[in-house]
Design a protein around this motif. Structure first.
Motif, PDB file in Angstrom:
ATOM      1  N   ARG A  43       0.724  -1.238   0.074  1.00 37.09           N
ATOM      2  CA  ARG A  43      -0.075   0.002  -0.040  1.00 37.09           C
ATOM      3  C   ARG A  43       0.902   1.188   0.032  1.00 37.09           C
ATOM      4  NH1 ARG A  43      -5.215  -0.517   2.455  1.00 37.09           N
ATOM      5  NH2 ARG A  43      -4.967   1.541   3.411  1.00 37.09           N
ATOM      6  N   PRO A  44       0.484   2.225  -0.765  1.00 28.52           N
ATOM      7  CA  PRO A  44       1.310   3.607  -0.793  1.00 28.52           C
ATOM      8  C   PRO A  44       1.106   4.090   0.749  1.00 28.52           C
ATOM      9  CG  PRO A  44      -0.382   3.506  -2.571  1.00 28.52           C
ATOM     10  CD  PRO A  44      -0.591   2.250  -1.675  1.00 28.52           C
ATOM     11  N   ARG A  45       2.288   4.738   1.094  1.00 30.57           N
ATOM     12  CA  ARG A  45       2.515   5.512   2.326  1.00 30.57           C
ATOM     13  C   ARG A  45       2.486   6.876   1.998  1.00 30.57           C
ATOM     14  NH1 ARG A  45       6.396   1.082   3.402  1.00 30.57           N
ATOM     15  NH2 ARG A  45       8.017   2.416   2.507  1.00 30.57           N
ATOM     16  N   LEU A  46       1.627   7.693   2.668  1.00 24.68           N
ATOM     17  CA  LEU A  46       1.287   9.374   2.460  1.00 24.68           C
ATOM     18  C   LEU A  46       1.493   9.863   3.816  1.00 24.68           C
ATOM     19  CD1 LEU A  46      -0.781  11.367   0.115  1.00 24.68           C
ATOM     20  CD2 LEU A  46      -1.011  11.719   2.650  1.00 24.68           C
ATOM     21  N   CYS A  47       2.385  10.860   4.003  1.00 23.19           N
ATOM     22  CA  CYS A  47       2.329  11.558   5.377  1.00 23.19           C
ATOM     23  C   CYS A  47       1.796  12.874   4.969  1.00 23.19           C
ATOM     24  CB  CYS A  47       3.780  12.004   5.621  1.00 23.19           C
ATOM     25  SG  CYS A  47       4.153  12.752   7.192  1.00 23.19           S
ATOM     26  N   TRP A  48       0.853  13.025   5.905  1.00 26.54           N
ATOM     27  CA  TRP A  48       0.073  14.412   5.761  1.00 26.54           C
ATOM     28  C   TRP A  48       0.693  15.682   6.741  1.00 26.54           C
ATOM     29  CZ3 TRP A  48      -3.515  17.405   4.047  1.00 26.54           C
ATOM     30  CH2 TRP A  48      -4.150  18.330   4.519  1.00 26.54           C
ATOM     31  N   LEU A  49       0.916  16.577   6.184  1.00 30.01           N
ATOM     32  CA  LEU A  49       1.402  17.908   7.246  1.00 30.01           C
ATOM     33  C   LEU A  49       0.286  18.914   7.316  1.00 30.01           C
ATOM     34  CD1 LEU A  49       4.152  16.047   6.312  1.00 30.01           C
ATOM     35  CD2 LEU A  49       5.047  18.602   7.055  1.00 30.01           C
ATOM     36  N   GLY A  50      -0.468  19.175   8.376  1.00 31.61           N
ATOM     37  CA  GLY A  50      -1.480  20.000   8.337  1.00 31.61           C
ATOM     38  C   GLY A  50      -0.968  21.284   9.160  1.00 31.61           C
ATOM     39  N   THR A  51       0.488  21.689   9.070  1.00 29.61           N
ATOM     40  CA  THR A  51       0.922  22.747   9.830  1.00 29.61           C
ATOM     41  C   THR A  51       0.502  24.081   9.482  1.00 29.61           C
ATOM     42  OG1 THR A  51       3.006  21.605   9.414  1.00 29.61           O
ATOM     43  CG2 THR A  51       3.187  23.602  10.699  1.00 29.61           C
ATOM     44  N   ALA A  52      -0.152  24.231   8.056  1.00 30.82           N
ATOM     45  CA  ALA A  52      -0.416  25.586   7.732  1.00 30.82           C
ATOM     46  C   ALA A  52      -1.945  25.796   8.288  1.00 30.82           C
ATOM     47  CB  ALA A  52      -0.572  25.627   6.403  1.00 30.82           C
ATOM     48  N   GLY A  53      -2.350  24.695   8.792  1.00 30.34           N
ATOM     49  CA  GLY A  53      -4.058  25.021   9.362  1.00 30.34           C
ATOM     50  C   GLY A  53      -3.824  24.693  10.865  1.00 30.34           C
ATOM     51  N   GLY A  54      -2.616  24.936  11.413  1.00 26.03           N
ATOM     52  CA  GLY A  54      -2.498  24.754  12.921  1.00 26.03           C
ATOM     53  C   GLY A  54      -2.833  23.187  13.439  1.00 26.03           C
ATOM     54  N   GLY A  67      -7.693   8.324   2.973  1.00 24.58           N
ATOM     55  CA  GLY A  67      -6.725   7.458   2.643  1.00 24.58           C
ATOM     56  C   GLY A  67      -6.995   6.040   2.949  1.00 24.58           C
ATOM     57  N   TRP A  68      -7.742   5.688   3.973  1.00 25.50           N
ATOM     58  CA  TRP A  68      -8.247   4.061   4.190  1.00 25.50           C
ATOM     59  C   TRP A  68      -9.220   3.708   3.139  1.00 25.50           C
ATOM     60  CZ3 TRP A  68     -13.153   2.676   5.279  1.00 25.50           C
ATOM     61  CH2 TRP A  68     -13.446   1.315   5.882  1.00 25.50           C
ATOM     62  N   ARG A  69     -10.153   4.871   2.682  1.00 24.54           N
ATOM     63  CA  ARG A  69     -11.250   4.228   1.637  1.00 24.54           C
ATOM     64  C   ARG A  69     -10.322   4.151   0.254  1.00 24.54           C
ATOM     65  NH1 ARG A  69     -14.325   7.746   4.729  1.00 24.54           N
ATOM     66  NH2 ARG A  69     -13.633   9.693   3.364  1.00 24.54           N
ATOM     67  N   ALA A  70      -9.265   4.785   0.098  1.00 24.44           N
ATOM     68  CA  ALA A  70      -8.626   4.609  -1.191  1.00 24.44           C
ATOM     69  C   ALA A  70      -7.308   3.604  -1.255  1.00 24.44           C
ATOM     70  CB  ALA A  70      -8.041   6.187  -1.579  1.00 24.44           C
ATOM     71  N   GLY A  71      -7.100   3.177  -0.185  1.00 18.32           N
ATOM     72  CA  GLY A  71      -6.297   2.239   0.081  1.00 18.32           C
ATOM     73  C   GLY A  71      -4.589   2.734   0.307  1.00 18.32           C
ATOM     74  N   VAL A  72      -4.657   3.809   0.767  1.00 21.77           N
ATOM     75  CA  VAL A  72      -3.461   4.400   1.209  1.00 21.77           C
ATOM     76  C   VAL A  72      -3.357   4.486   2.693  1.00 21.77           C
ATOM     77  CG1 VAL A  72      -2.208   6.557   0.851  1.00 21.77           C
ATOM     78  CG2 VAL A  72      -3.665   5.665  -0.840  1.00 21.77           C
ATOM     79  N   ASP A  73      -2.126   4.141   3.078  1.00 22.43           N
ATOM     80  CA  ASP A  73      -1.738   4.325   4.476  1.00 22.43           C
ATOM     81  C   ASP A  73      -1.334   5.882   4.760  1.00 22.43           C
ATOM     82  OD1 ASP A  73      -2.405   1.498   5.018  1.00 22.43           O
ATOM     83  OD2 ASP A  73      -0.080   0.881   4.895  1.00 22.43           O
ATOM     84  N   VAL A  74      -2.157   6.402   5.598  1.00 26.93           N
ATOM     85  CA  VAL A  74      -1.965   8.085   5.768  1.00 26.93           C
ATOM     86  C   VAL A  74      -1.353   8.064   7.280  1.00 26.93           C
ATOM     87  CG1 VAL A  74      -2.811   9.991   6.304  1.00 26.93           C
ATOM     88  CG2 VAL A  74      -3.536   8.622   4.397  1.00 26.93           C
ATOM     89  N   SER A  75      -0.079   8.689   7.231  1.00 25.96           N
ATOM     90  CA  SER A  75       0.408   8.941   8.698  1.00 25.96           C
ATOM     91  C   SER A  75       0.268  10.569   8.974  1.00 25.96           C
ATOM     92  CB  SER A  75       1.625   8.607   8.748  1.00 25.96           C
ATOM     93  OG  SER A  75       2.714   9.267   8.170  1.00 25.96           O
ATOM     94  N   VAL A  76       0.373  11.101  10.057  1.00 27.12           N
ATOM     95  CA  VAL A  76       0.392  12.469  10.049  1.00 27.12           C
ATOM     96  C   VAL A  76       1.552  12.723  11.012  1.00 27.12           C
ATOM     97  CG1 VAL A  76      -1.146  14.143  11.324  1.00 27.12           C
ATOM     98  CG2 VAL A  76      -2.287  12.404  10.374  1.00 27.12           C
ATOM     99  N   LEU A  77       2.053  13.921  10.438  1.00 27.65           N
ATOM    100  CA  LEU A  77       3.232  14.682  11.166  1.00 27.65           C
ATOM    101  C   LEU A  77       2.699  15.911  11.661  1.00 27.65           C
ATOM    102  CD1 LEU A  77       6.038  15.009  12.251  1.00 27.65           C
ATOM    103  CD2 LEU A  77       6.619  15.712   9.730  1.00 27.65           C
ATOM    104  N   ASP A  78       2.275  15.896  13.040  1.00 30.86           N
ATOM    105  CA  ASP A  78       1.925  17.103  13.644  1.00 30.86           C
ATOM    106  C   ASP A  78       3.482  17.544  14.073  1.00 30.86           C
ATOM    107  OD1 ASP A  78      -0.548  16.940  13.240  1.00 30.86           O
ATOM    108  OD2 ASP A  78      -1.091  15.926  15.088  1.00 30.86           O
ATOM    109  N   LEU A  79       3.471  19.299  14.354  1.00 30.57           N
ATOM    110  CA  LEU A  79       4.326  19.840  15.101  1.00 30.57           C
ATOM    111  C   LEU A  79       3.831  20.574  16.239  1.00 30.57           C
ATOM    112  CD1 LEU A  79       6.298  21.287  11.882  1.00 30.57           C
ATOM    113  CD2 LEU A  79       6.753  19.426  13.287  1.00 30.57           C
ATOM    114  N   PHE A  80       2.486  20.736  16.399  1.00 29.12           N
ATOM    115  CA  PHE A  80       1.942  21.302  17.728  1.00 29.12           C
ATOM    116  C   PHE A  80       1.416  20.000  18.525  1.00 29.12           C
ATOM    117  CE2 PHE A  80       1.399  24.612  14.232  1.00 29.12           C
ATOM    118  CZ  PHE A  80       1.691  25.743  14.914  1.00 29.12           C
ATOM    119  N   PRO A  81       1.690  20.059  19.861  1.00 29.71           N
ATOM    120  CA  PRO A  81       2.622  21.149  20.614  1.00 29.71           C
ATOM    121  C   PRO A  81       4.018  20.671  20.560  1.00 29.71           C
ATOM    122  CG  PRO A  81       1.617  19.390  21.985  1.00 29.71           C
ATOM    123  CD  PRO A  81       0.980  19.321  20.888  1.00 29.71           C
ATOM    124  N   MET A  82       4.264  19.448  19.817  1.00 31.70           N
ATOM    125  CA  MET A  82       5.643  18.961  19.586  1.00 31.70           C
ATOM    126  C   MET A  82       5.622  18.046  18.562  1.00 31.70           C
ATOM    127  SD  MET A  82       6.076  16.279  22.624  1.00 31.70           S
ATOM    128  CE  MET A  82       5.575  17.243  24.115  1.00 31.70           C
TER     129      MET A  82
END
Length: 251
Positions: A43-54, A67-82
Motif C-alpha cells: 500500500r502507498p504511504r502518504l504523510c499528511w502535514l497540516g502545519t499551515a492549518g495549525g 486514505g483508508w477508503r482509497a487504499g493508502v496508508d496515511v500517517s500524520v506529522l504534527d508539530l503542535f505541541p511537539m
C-alpha cells in the motif's frame, strides 16, 4: 521504488467531498501516488502535514479516513505541541508521498524552520519521495507567491523553501485578487517567472523543470506569468485531465 526524479505536485486541489461526509482523495493526490511508483503488493504511504492549518485533528482524521477508503496508508506529522514522531527525518524518508495542507504559508514556513524541517524535506525530495500539497502546501515549495496569511488583503511571500525557483499563484480562478497581484509582483520584480493554477489543477515538476499541468476538474487552466520587454505576459497551459482515482489502483 521512489520517483525517477525529484518530483513536486503543486496544486490548488487534491480532495473532494465524500459521499457520506468527510473527504475523499481526488485525482491530484492520486496522481502524486502514481508518480511515486509504489511497488506492487504494498500500500502507498502518504504523510499528511497540516502545519499551515495549525495541525487540526479533525482535518487530519478526515485525511486519514480518505486514505483508508482509497487504499493508502496515511500517517500524520504534527508539530503542535511537539513533533508527533520521534525521528522526523526517518519518517519523511520512509514515505512515498508527503502532502501538505492549506492555511497560512507564512506560519507554516516559520514553524518548519523552527523545527529544522527544510533539510529533511529536501533530502526526501532528492531521494524520490514525491512532495505535494494544496494552496499554502503548494506555495511553500517555491521561491514565493501570493498569500492571505497576513490578512484579507493579499501580500507577497518571498521566503519559500525555493526547491522550485519560481513564484506560485494558487486559486487563480476563484479568488479575484490573485491574478492582478501576481501580474504586479512579476512586473515589479518581486517575483520572477510565476506558475499559477486554477482550482482543481496541479503542476508537476521533475527536478526543477515543469513537466506538465494536470487537472482533476475539466475546463480549468494553468498559467505561466513572465516579465518581458513589452511588459507582463501570461501564457495559458492546457492541463491533462486525470482519472479520478489514479492508475496505481488498476496496475
Amino acid at each position: 521504488m521512489p520517483a525517477e526524479r525529484p518530483t513536486v505536485v503543486a496544486t490548488s486541489g487534491g480532495f473532494r467531498r465524500a459521499e457520506r461526509g468527510g473527504l475523499d482523495l481526488a485525482g491530484l493526490v492520486h496522481h502524486a501516488v502514481d508518480r511515486a511508483r509504489v511497488p506492487a503488493g504494498r500500500r502507498p504511504r502518504l504523510c499528511w502535514l497540516g502545519t499551515a492549518g495549525g495541525d487540526q485533528r479533525a482535518r487530519s482524521a478526515d485525511v486519514h479516513d480518505a486514505g483508508w477508503r482509497a487504499g493508502v496508508d496515511v500517517s500524520v506529522l504534527d508539530l503542535f505541541p511537539m513533533p508527533s514522531v520521534g525521528d522526523v527525518r526517518a519518517h519523511l524518508l520512509a514515505q512515498d508521498v508527503v502532502w501538505v495542507g492549506g492555511g497560512s504559508v507564512v506560519n507554516l514556513l516559520a514553524v518548519w524552520r523552527a523545527h529544522g524541517l527544510e533539510g529533511p524535506l529536501r533530502e526526501a525530495w532528492e531521494a524520490g519521495v514525491v512532495l505535494g500539497g494544496v494552496s499554502a502546501g503548494s506555495i511553500c515549495w517555491y521561491a514565493g507567491g501570493t498569500t492571505d496569511s497576513y490578512g484579507p488583503q493579499l501580500r507577497a511571500v518571498t521566503d519559500g523553501l525555493g526547491f522550485l525557483p519560481y513564484g506560485n499563484g494558487v486559486h487563480y480562478d476563484s479568488e479575484e485578487r490573485r491574478r492582478p497581484l501576481v501580474h504586479a509582483l512579476v512586473g515589479d520584480g518581486t517575483l520572477g517567472e510565476t506558475h499559477c493554477t486554477d482550482d482543481g489543477v496541479g503542476l508537476v515538476y521533475e527536478g526543477t523543470e515543469l513537466a506538465e499541468a494536470v487537472a482533476e476538474v475539466p475546463g480549468r487552466g494553468a498559467y505561466v506569468v513572465r516579465r518581458e520587454a513589452g511588459g507582463v505576459v501570461e501564457t495559458r497551459l492546457e492541463p491533462r485531465l486525470l482519472p479520478p482515482d489514479g492508475t496505481w489502483r488498476r496496475a
